[in-house]
Design a protein around this motif. Structure first.
Motif, PDB file in Angstrom:
ATOM      1  N   ASP A  21      -0.502  -0.644  -8.513  1.00  7.45           N
ATOM      2  CA  ASP A  21      -0.705  -1.024  -7.183  1.00  7.45           C
ATOM      3  C   ASP A  21      -0.048   0.247  -6.322  1.00  7.45           C
ATOM      4  OD1 ASP A  21      -1.848  -3.209  -7.638  1.00  7.45           O
ATOM      5  OD2 ASP A  21       0.176  -4.307  -7.313  1.00  7.45           O
TER       6      ASP A  21
ATOM      7  N   ASP B   1      -1.033   0.469  -2.494  1.00  7.01           N
ATOM      8  CA  ASP B   1      -0.692  -0.898  -2.108  1.00  7.01           C
ATOM      9  C   ASP B   1       0.682  -1.017  -2.396  1.00  7.01           C
ATOM     10  OD1 ASP B   1      -3.384  -1.114  -1.841  1.00  7.01           O
ATOM     11  OD2 ASP B   1      -3.598  -2.284  -3.791  1.00  7.01           O
TER      12      ASP B   1
ATOM     13  N   LYS C 123       3.685  -4.244  -2.320  1.00  6.47           N
ATOM     14  CA  LYS C 123       3.905  -5.774  -2.395  1.00  6.47           C
ATOM     15  C   LYS C 123       5.164  -5.981  -2.060  1.00  6.47           C
ATOM     16  CE  LYS C 123       0.158  -7.282  -5.327  1.00  6.47           C
ATOM     17  NZ  LYS C 123      -0.266  -8.066  -6.461  1.00  6.47           N
TER      18      LYS C 123
END
Length: 64
Positions: free
Chosen positions: A57, A62, A64
């Motif tokens: 990720d 990305d 999180k």
């Protein structure tokens, strides 16, 4: 005749039910330790998988 057959069957079943617990395998300390090791390895594998997903990720950008 029918009554004695029923009594015999009941006595046989009772004897089998009483003897059954004696046949069960008892876990020794090595087997218990092995199971704990298996659990630990499984948890570690899950953590490594999560870390790998986080790295992928992060490489994609990305968060999180």
């Amino acid at each position: 005749m029918k009554l004695s057959g029923s009594i015999s069957a009941a006595l046989l079943m009772s004897a089998l039910l009483i003897a059954l617990p004696g046949c069960q395998k008892q876990e020794g300390p090595a087997e218990k330790a092995g199971k704990e090791i298996d659990k630990t390895v499984e948890k570690a594998g899950q953590q490594v998988e999560k870390a790998g997903d986080a790295i992928q990720d992060a490489a994609k950008g990305d968060k999180k």
